[in-house]
Write an enzyme that holds these catalytic residues in place. Structure first.
Site, PDB file in Angstrom:
ATOM      1  CG  HIS A 125      -0.040   0.462   1.876  1.00  0.00           C
ATOM      2  ND1 HIS A 125      -0.326  -1.374   2.800  1.00  0.00           N
ATOM      3  CD2 HIS A 125       0.724   1.090   2.843  1.00  0.00           C
ATOM      4  CE1 HIS A 125       0.533  -0.562   4.576  1.00  0.00           C
ATOM      5  NE2 HIS A 125       1.018   0.163   4.513  1.00  0.00           N
TER       6      HIS A 125
HETATM    7  P1  TYD Z   1      -1.654  -3.514   6.867  1.00  0.00           P
HETATM    8  O1  TYD Z   1      -1.408  -2.136   7.028  1.00  0.00           O
HETATM    9  O2  TYD Z   1      -2.720  -4.141   6.558  1.00  0.00           O
HETATM   10  O3  TYD Z   1      -0.539  -4.303   7.351  1.00  0.00           O
HETATM   11  P2  TYD Z   1       0.217  -5.690   6.850  1.00  0.00           P
HETATM   12  O4  TYD Z   1       0.032  -5.695   5.518  1.00  0.00           O
HETATM   13  O5  TYD Z   1       1.678  -5.473   7.175  1.00  0.00           O
HETATM   14  O6  TYD Z   1      -0.273  -7.238   7.834  1.00  0.00           O
HETATM   15  O7  TYD Z   1      -2.729  -4.055   9.050  1.00  0.00           O
HETATM   16  C1  TYD Z   1      -3.179  -5.149   9.648  1.00  0.00           C
HETATM   17  C2  TYD Z   1      -3.623  -5.376  10.173  1.00  0.00           C
HETATM   18  O8  TYD Z   1      -3.616  -3.811  11.423  1.00  0.00           O
HETATM   19  C3  TYD Z   1      -5.278  -4.227   9.476  1.00  0.00           C
HETATM   20  O9  TYD Z   1      -6.290  -4.569  10.540  1.00  0.00           O
HETATM   21  C4  TYD Z   1      -5.448  -2.718  10.149  1.00  0.00           C
HETATM   22  C5  TYD Z   1      -4.720  -2.594  11.613  1.00  0.00           C
HETATM   23  N1  TYD Z   1      -3.586  -2.029  11.510  1.00  0.00           N
HETATM   24  C6  TYD Z   1      -4.666  -1.422  13.162  1.00  0.00           C
HETATM   25  O10 TYD Z   1      -5.210  -1.531  13.493  1.00  0.00           O
HETATM   26  N2  TYD Z   1      -3.031  -0.038  13.659  1.00  0.00           N
HETATM   27  C7  TYD Z   1      -2.325   0.021  13.173  1.00  0.00           C
HETATM   28  O11 TYD Z   1      -1.434   1.371  13.359  1.00  0.00           O
HETATM   29  C8  TYD Z   1      -1.536  -0.719  11.666  1.00  0.00           C
HETATM   30  C9  TYD Z   1      -0.571  -0.452  10.691  1.00  0.00           C
HETATM   31  C10 TYD Z   1      -2.771  -1.639  11.121  1.00  0.00           C
END
Ligand code: TYD
Length: 132
Positions: free
Chosen positions: A50
């Site tokens: 993203h």
């Molecule tokens: P995501 O951005 O999809 O990270 P990755 O691809 O590294 O796994 O985030 C994973 C989940 O965590 C998504 O449901 C959003 C949540 N999240 C939060 O609640 N707070 C945060 O600060 C971040 C970065 C993610």
């Protein structure tokens, strides 16, 4: 032009061991409003995928190692994060993907704002269109 900009941190230490301090608007070049960390990533997984419309972040690999692909819509760059005394800047509107995590990898991310899903661009074509 290189997309990867790093900040090197001073490492303090003595016979007891080592310490790195991260301070907003000092060695971290923004006011830190949120910190989160990524760990326990399974083999073969790509994370991130993203860009953010506004958010500025910095990544520090506290343990282990991983690779990061940065893409500003025109150029792509791959870097390996292997050092816990060095932060990789992640500016707004940079598509990023993290992969090749070692099993022990702990990736700390500092951000200049709270979590806001509306700030995410999760579709690569929408990201490219927003870059144009
Ligand atoms: P995501 O951005 O999809 O990270 P990755 O691809 O590294 O796994 O985030 C994973 C989940 O965590 C998504 O449901 C959003 C949540 N999240 C939060 O609640 N707070 C945060 O600060 C971040 C970065 C993610």
């Amino acid at each position: 032009m290189t997309l990867a900009r790093y900040v090197e941190f001073a490492v303090r230490g003595d016979q007891l061991g080592w310490l790195v301090a991260l301070e907003g608007n000092r060695n971290v070049p923004f006011a830190i409003k949120r910190a989160y960390y990524i760990f326990g990533t399974k083999s073969g997984v790509r994370r991130g995928k993203h860009a953010h419309r506004q958010l500025t972040q910095m990544m520090v690999c506290l343990a282990g190692q991983c690779k990061v692909m940065l893409d500003d819509g025109r150029n792509c760059e791959e870097v390996a994060l292997t050092r816990n005394d060095c932060g990789l800047m992640l500016d707004r509107m940079i598509w990023h993907e993290m992969y090749d995590f070692s099993p022990d990898c702990v990736l700390l991310v500092l951000a200049d704002n709270w979590y806001d899903e509306t700030d995410y661009l999760r579709d690569y074509d929408a990201f490219k269109a927003a870059c144009a």
